[in-house]
Design a protein around this motif. Structure first.
Motif, PDB file in Angstrom:
ATOM      1  N   UNK A 241       3.098  14.281 -16.926  1.00 30.74           N
ATOM      2  CA  UNK A 241       4.167  14.652 -15.882  1.00 30.74           C
ATOM      3  C   UNK A 241       5.208  13.511 -15.874  1.00 30.74           C
ATOM      4  N   UNK A 242       4.974  12.364 -16.385  1.00 29.18           N
ATOM      5  CA  UNK A 242       5.864  11.224 -16.444  1.00 29.18           C
ATOM      6  C   UNK A 242       6.753  11.015 -17.450  1.00 29.18           C
ATOM      7  N   UNK A 243       6.541  11.970 -18.330  1.00 24.48           N
ATOM      8  CA  UNK A 243       7.338  12.026 -19.785  1.00 24.48           C
ATOM      9  C   UNK A 243       8.722  12.119 -19.650  1.00 24.48           C
ATOM     10  N   UNK A 244       9.405  11.686 -20.547  1.00 29.85           N
ATOM     11  CA  UNK A 244      11.068  11.660 -20.034  1.00 29.85           C
ATOM     12  C   UNK A 244      11.476  13.093 -20.616  1.00 29.85           C
TER      13      UNK A 244
ATOM     14  N   UNK B 125       3.073  20.338 -19.483  1.00 32.15           N
ATOM     15  CA  UNK B 125       2.069  19.644 -18.687  1.00 32.15           C
ATOM     16  C   UNK B 125       1.636  20.504 -17.295  1.00 32.15           C
ATOM     17  N   UNK B 126       2.656  21.095 -16.684  1.00 32.69           N
ATOM     18  CA  UNK B 126       2.637  21.709 -15.316  1.00 32.69           C
ATOM     19  C   UNK B 126       1.804  23.167 -15.782  1.00 32.69           C
ATOM     20  N   UNK B 127       2.251  23.645 -16.721  1.00 28.27           N
ATOM     21  CA  UNK B 127       1.493  25.000 -17.219  1.00 28.27           C
ATOM     22  C   UNK B 127       0.170  24.791 -17.427  1.00 28.27           C
TER      23      UNK B 127
ATOM     24  N   UNK C 201       8.708  25.091 -11.395  1.00 32.17           N
ATOM     25  CA  UNK C 201       7.439  25.154 -11.806  1.00 32.17           C
ATOM     26  C   UNK C 201       6.490  24.038 -11.124  1.00 32.17           C
ATOM     27  N   UNK C 202       7.002  22.899 -10.769  1.00 32.28           N
ATOM     28  CA  UNK C 202       6.581  21.827 -10.097  1.00 32.28           C
ATOM     29  C   UNK C 202       6.243  22.088  -8.583  1.00 32.28           C
TER      30      UNK C 202
END
Length: 201
Positions: free
Chosen positions: A141-144, A152-154, A190-191
């Protein structure tokens, strides 16, 4: 009123008991020490030998070998033979699995957006796929790259259907930050959906 007996207390002495220490000395009663006969001494020796044989530890009979000597029993031979420690062979480790574990550990230990992005990209460049674990996707979730964030959210949405969130406070704070600062509207939506799923609202 009770009568007090004024007679001196009488003590009976056994004449067979003697307190003198030297041989042939009279005992306290003035009687000579009783002498032992030969039969008494023999009986005492036999009695002592029987007691020693009864309470002494048993020894296993040693079998004679063909050379006239005595062969040691199997238990004695085994106990006196020096023991040998045999080490198990080292496990055959797959170098690719070792490298995958190293890169995954690097990703999980990384802190800050640039380091997490770099570790995740190295992991993917090596040809590995992310395991379906909360901690891994919580880091992503911290990826640029927002595409990685959406993935990641999915994945977290599917994982959290069957599991409770391990680090709820960290997850919610990262999702709120994505809602506020993500560039893509799809990422923000999504978040928000995942945050409501986690909080139950």
């Amino acid at each position: 009123m009770r009568r007090i007996r004024r007679d001196a207390t009488k003590v009976w002495h056994n004449p067979e008991l003697h307190t003198a220490y030297g041989r042939g000395q009279p005992n306290s009663a003035g009687l000579p020490r009783p002498t032992q006969t030969g039969e008494d001494r023999r009986a005492a020796k036999q009695h002592r030998a029987a007691l020693e044989a009864l309470f002494s530890p048993r020894k296993e009979p040693e079998a004679e070998d063909g050379k006239g000597g005595r062969a040691k029993s199997g238990r004695d031979a085994a106990s006196k033979a020096p023991g040998r420690i045999v080490l198990a062979p080292p496990p055959q480790s797959d170098p690719k699995a070792v490298e995958r574990q190293r890169l995954l550990s690097k990703l999980l230990c990384a802190s800050g957006r640039p380091n997490i992005s770099k570790a995740a990209n190295e992991f993917l460049r090596a040809g590995h796929t992310f395991p379906a674990e909360q901690d891994v996707y919580l880091q992503l979730l911290e990826h640029s790259d927002e595409q990685r964030i959406q993935e990641a959210i999915d994945e977290l949405s599917g994982i959290l259907v069957a599991e409770l969130p391990k680090r709820r406070a960290v997850l919610e704070s990262r999702l709120r930050r994505i809602e506020e600062f993500a560039e893509e509207p799809a990422t923000r939506e999504a978040a928000e959906r995942l945050r409501r799923q986690v909080s139950g609202r």
